[in-house]
Design a protein around this motif. Sequence first.
Motif, PDB file in Angstrom:
ATOM      1  N   ILE A  50      72.792  57.197  59.648  1.00  0.00           N
ATOM      2  CA  ILE A  50      73.773  58.577  59.936  1.00  0.00           C
ATOM      3  C   ILE A  50      75.069  58.570  58.866  1.00  0.00           C
ATOM      4  CG2 ILE A  50      75.349  59.696  61.545  1.00  0.00           C
ATOM      5  CD1 ILE A  50      73.356  58.463  63.712  1.00  0.00           C
ATOM      6  N   LYS A  51      75.807  57.433  58.889  1.00  0.00           N
ATOM      7  CA  LYS A  51      76.755  57.641  57.973  1.00  0.00           C
ATOM      8  C   LYS A  51      76.367  58.174  56.264  1.00  0.00           C
ATOM      9  CE  LYS A  51      79.582  54.010  59.830  1.00  0.00           C
ATOM     10  NZ  LYS A  51      80.203  52.545  59.773  1.00  0.00           N
ATOM     11  N   ILE A  53      73.937  59.907  55.659  1.00  0.00           N
ATOM     12  CA  ILE A  53      73.651  61.320  55.542  1.00  0.00           C
ATOM     13  C   ILE A  53      74.978  62.198  55.665  1.00  0.00           C
ATOM     14  CG2 ILE A  53      72.794  63.254  56.964  1.00  0.00           C
ATOM     15  CD1 ILE A  53      70.478  61.203  58.102  1.00  0.00           C
ATOM     16  N   CYS A  54      76.111  61.760  56.378  1.00  0.00           N
ATOM     17  CA  CYS A  54      77.067  62.379  56.547  1.00  0.00           C
ATOM     18  C   CYS A  54      77.890  62.268  54.981  1.00  0.00           C
ATOM     19  CB  CYS A  54      78.109  61.859  57.665  1.00  0.00           C
ATOM     20  SG  CYS A  54      77.450  62.414  59.253  1.00  0.00           S
ATOM     21  N   ASN A  55      78.013  61.264  54.436  1.00  0.00           N
ATOM     22  CA  ASN A  55      78.419  61.135  53.012  1.00  0.00           C
ATOM     23  C   ASN A  55      77.654  61.682  52.129  1.00  0.00           C
ATOM     24  OD1 ASN A  55      80.493  59.777  54.324  1.00  0.00           O
ATOM     25  ND2 ASN A  55      79.533  57.552  54.126  1.00  0.00           N
ATOM     26  N   SER A  56      76.643  62.187  51.916  1.00  0.00           N
ATOM     27  CA  SER A  56      75.899  62.806  51.083  1.00  0.00           C
ATOM     28  C   SER A  56      76.503  64.176  50.684  1.00  0.00           C
ATOM     29  CB  SER A  56      74.452  62.927  51.091  1.00  0.00           C
ATOM     30  OG  SER A  56      73.799  61.615  51.657  1.00  0.00           O
TER      31      SER A  56
END
Length: 56
Positions: A50-51, A53-56
Amino acid sequence: MKLLTPILMKKVDELVKENGMSRQQFLKEQFEVLAFFDEQVAREKRLEAIKDICNS
């Protein structure tokens, strides 16, 4: 078939004595820790995904 070696049982008995509990109680707690560990590792992997994905 021998499930536990004498060396292993000696170590378990030492740990049981140090922790002031029965062998059965000690082994039960160890199995619970092991089961929780696998669950925790899976949660951490999902959180990392999840991290990412969020940082992409």
